[in-house]
Motif scaffolding. Structure first.
Motif, PDB file in Angstrom:
ATOM      1  N   GLU A  59      49.214  27.106  44.807  1.00  0.00           N
ATOM      2  CA  GLU A  59      47.881  27.708  44.977  1.00  0.00           C
ATOM      3  C   GLU A  59      46.768  26.755  44.450  1.00  0.00           C
ATOM      4  O   GLU A  59      45.651  26.532  45.237  1.00  0.00           O
ATOM      5  CB  GLU A  59      47.798  28.986  44.151  1.00  0.00           C
ATOM      6  CG  GLU A  59      46.551  29.513  44.087  1.00  0.00           C
ATOM      7  CD  GLU A  59      45.895  30.010  45.131  1.00  0.00           C
ATOM      8  OE1 GLU A  59      44.562  30.061  45.215  1.00  0.00           O
ATOM      9  OE2 GLU A  59      46.776  30.186  46.308  1.00  0.00           O
ATOM     10  N   ALA A  60      47.253  25.998  43.284  1.00  0.00           N
ATOM     11  CA  ALA A  60      46.174  24.889  42.783  1.00  0.00           C
ATOM     12  C   ALA A  60      45.907  23.802  44.017  1.00  0.00           C
ATOM     13  O   ALA A  60      44.655  23.495  44.122  1.00  0.00           O
ATOM     14  CB  ALA A  60      46.908  24.432  41.512  1.00  0.00           C
ATOM     15  N   HIS A  62      46.120  23.964  47.020  1.00  0.00           N
ATOM     16  CA  HIS A  62      45.320  24.723  48.205  1.00  0.00           C
ATOM     17  C   HIS A  62      43.882  24.722  47.439  1.00  0.00           C
ATOM     18  O   HIS A  62      43.016  24.338  48.494  1.00  0.00           O
ATOM     19  CB  HIS A  62      45.928  26.077  48.400  1.00  0.00           C
ATOM     20  CG  HIS A  62      45.132  26.744  49.343  1.00  0.00           C
ATOM     21  ND1 HIS A  62      44.869  26.477  50.721  1.00  0.00           N
ATOM     22  CD2 HIS A  62      44.197  27.855  49.111  1.00  0.00           C
ATOM     23  CE1 HIS A  62      44.071  27.259  51.365  1.00  0.00           C
ATOM     24  NE2 HIS A  62      43.691  28.258  50.387  1.00  0.00           N
ATOM     25  N   GLN A  63      43.662  25.251  46.449  1.00  0.00           N
ATOM     26  CA  GLN A  63      42.168  25.566  46.069  1.00  0.00           C
ATOM     27  C   GLN A  63      41.463  24.208  45.914  1.00  0.00           C
ATOM     28  O   GLN A  63      40.532  24.046  46.471  1.00  0.00           O
ATOM     29  CB  GLN A  63      42.142  25.962  44.491  1.00  0.00           C
ATOM     30  CG  GLN A  63      42.394  27.617  44.686  1.00  0.00           C
ATOM     31  CD  GLN A  63      42.687  28.160  43.363  1.00  0.00           C
ATOM     32  OE1 GLN A  63      42.068  27.631  42.370  1.00  0.00           O
ATOM     33  NE2 GLN A  63      43.350  29.460  43.207  1.00  0.00           N
ATOM     34  N   SER A  66      40.673  22.852  49.568  1.00  0.00           N
ATOM     35  CA  SER A  66      39.933  23.598  50.112  1.00  0.00           C
ATOM     36  C   SER A  66      38.519  23.078  49.500  1.00  0.00           C
ATOM     37  O   SER A  66      37.743  23.350  50.573  1.00  0.00           O
ATOM     38  CB  SER A  66      40.356  25.197  49.778  1.00  0.00           C
ATOM     39  OG  SER A  66      41.280  25.321  50.641  1.00  0.00           O
ATOM     40  N   ARG A  67      38.445  22.963  48.369  1.00  0.00           N
ATOM     41  CA  ARG A  67      37.200  22.729  47.645  1.00  0.00           C
ATOM     42  C   ARG A  67      36.511  21.279  47.981  1.00  0.00           C
ATOM     43  O   ARG A  67      35.495  20.998  48.465  1.00  0.00           O
ATOM     44  CB  ARG A  67      37.158  22.956  46.155  1.00  0.00           C
ATOM     45  CG  ARG A  67      35.614  22.698  45.346  1.00  0.00           C
ATOM     46  CD  ARG A  67      35.829  22.686  43.927  1.00  0.00           C
ATOM     47  NE  ARG A  67      36.656  24.010  43.645  1.00  0.00           N
ATOM     48  CZ  ARG A  67      37.798  24.256  43.201  1.00  0.00           C
ATOM     49  NH1 ARG A  67      38.438  23.137  42.442  1.00  0.00           N
ATOM     50  NH2 ARG A  67      38.244  25.527  42.661  1.00  0.00           N
ATOM     51  N   TYR A  80      45.307  19.103  40.741  1.00  0.00           N
ATOM     52  CA  TYR A  80      46.350  19.967  40.935  1.00  0.00           C
ATOM     53  C   TYR A  80      46.899  20.471  39.647  1.00  0.00           C
ATOM     54  O   TYR A  80      46.942  21.729  39.477  1.00  0.00           O
ATOM     55  CB  TYR A  80      47.443  19.371  41.842  1.00  0.00           C
ATOM     56  CG  TYR A  80      47.159  18.762  43.309  1.00  0.00           C
ATOM     57  CD1 TYR A  80      46.001  18.973  43.744  1.00  0.00           C
ATOM     58  CD2 TYR A  80      47.876  18.342  43.959  1.00  0.00           C
ATOM     59  CE1 TYR A  80      45.748  18.496  44.924  1.00  0.00           C
ATOM     60  CE2 TYR A  80      47.747  17.687  45.045  1.00  0.00           C
ATOM     61  CZ  TYR A  80      46.546  17.814  45.748  1.00  0.00           C
ATOM     62  OH  TYR A  80      46.307  17.219  46.997  1.00  0.00           O
ATOM     63  N   ARG A  83      44.507  22.449  37.485  1.00  0.00           N
ATOM     64  CA  ARG A  83      44.205  23.602  37.975  1.00  0.00           C
ATOM     65  C   ARG A  83      45.592  24.787  37.858  1.00  0.00           C
ATOM     66  O   ARG A  83      45.391  25.885  37.734  1.00  0.00           O
ATOM     67  CB  ARG A  83      43.772  23.646  39.429  1.00  0.00           C
ATOM     68  CG  ARG A  83      43.601  24.895  40.246  1.00  0.00           C
ATOM     69  CD  ARG A  83      42.216  25.613  39.485  1.00  0.00           C
ATOM     70  NE  ARG A  83      41.971  27.114  39.776  1.00  0.00           N
ATOM     71  CZ  ARG A  83      41.723  28.152  38.899  1.00  0.00           C
ATOM     72  NH1 ARG A  83      41.585  27.954  37.701  1.00  0.00           N
ATOM     73  NH2 ARG A  83      41.549  29.225  39.479  1.00  0.00           N
ATOM     74  N   ILE A  87      45.717  28.348  36.280  1.00  0.00           N
ATOM     75  CA  ILE A  87      46.216  29.490  37.101  1.00  0.00           C
ATOM     76  C   ILE A  87      47.274  30.151  36.161  1.00  0.00           C
ATOM     77  O   ILE A  87      47.380  31.280  36.323  1.00  0.00           O
ATOM     78  CB  ILE A  87      46.794  29.229  38.575  1.00  0.00           C
ATOM     79  CG1 ILE A  87      45.549  28.518  39.447  1.00  0.00           C
ATOM     80  CG2 ILE A  87      47.655  30.099  38.937  1.00  0.00           C
ATOM     81  CD1 ILE A  87      46.106  28.170  40.563  1.00  0.00           C
TER      82      ILE A  87
END
Length: 258
Positions: A59-60, A62-63, A66-67, A80, A83, A87
């Motif tokens: 998830e980290a 991906h975020q 994406s950003r 990564y 983040r 999370i």
């Protein structure tokens, strides 16, 4: 080796560009070993399960991607891991994020091995007087570390990272900056890479390069717009192609002199 568009390889190139990751060495085994080392350290430090680590890390990643989109920092393991800690609910934990990143890259490098024949090919290119450059994504510091670790720092004339260019491949900037640095004597440029979009289609569309795709386990041959002009599995095959083109050049020169 398969020459898909043989007309693109009728003479020696004026310059050759190389991707790094998964082109000069096999990326997957090094990454898998590195992420396993970080997973073991994180789960031991915080008494969490491996599944929880994997979900948080995915998830980290991906975020962050994406950003930051197609920039060098979108590949940052430090971001990564920072983040991921957030999370999990631990905050940024700067010292731990740095420690985990060092674990990742230390393990990665110790498990990364150049493909056979890379240095021999680069020796051939130097003897032929063909300039070379690395065009690679990710931040300059870690890519420089990889080049030094592999002992390639004296083999390449130039290096362009996506951090320097401001964009990842297949954007035009990394390719164009490499050519600006190299100033090749002609427009016959080869691009050697593994990724059918970033390396193959990118180099063809942006600078009109003849493209050579390195195939090995986990790499799919490009098709359609991403199809290479040539595919190969061993760097010795490129050496043979260069020898053939060099011999043809000598033959043509001899005929001109007669």
């Amino acid at each position: 080796m398969k020459l898909i568009n043989p007309q693109r390889f009728e003479r020696l190139p004026d310059a050759i560009l190389f991707d790094t990751d998964n082109t000069l060495y096999h990326y997957d085994p090094a990454h898998e070993a590195a992420i396993a080392a970080v997973r073991e350290k994180v789960t031991r430090t915080f008494s969490i399960g491996a599944d929880e680590f994997d979900r948080a890390f995915a998830e980290a990643r991906h975020q962050v991607k994406s950003r930051l989109k197609h920039t060098a920092s979108s590949h940052s393991r430090l971001l990564y891991l920072q983040r991921m800690l957030e999370i999990i609910g631990l905050g940024s934990q700067v010292m731990l994020a740095l420690d985990f990143e060092q674990t990742y890259w230390r393990t990665f490098l110790s498990n990364a091995t150049l493909f056979d024949g890379v240095k021999d090919l680069l020796d051939d290119l130097r003897l032929l007087g063909i300039p070379t450059a690395i065009v690679t994504d990710l931040t300059a510091q870690i890519q420089f570390r990889k080049i030094v670790y592999f002992g390639l720092d004296h083999y390449f004339d130039y290096i362009v990272t996506s951090e320097e260019a401001g964009f990842d491949k297949p954007h035009a900037a990394p390719f164009q900056i490499a050519l600006e640095k190299m100033r090749p004597s002609g427009n016959c440029i080869w691009m050697v890479g593994d990724n059918p979009v970033n390396d193959i289609q990118g180099a063809r569309d942006q600078i009109g390069a003849s493209t050579l795709q390195k195939l090995h386990h986990g790499v799919q041959l490009g098709v359609g717009d991403t199809a290479p002009d040539c595919s190969f599995r061993e760097f010795s095959e490129l050496r043979q192609l260069l020898r053939h083109l060099d011999a043809n050049r000598d033959t043509k020169d001899a005929l001109i002199c007669m």
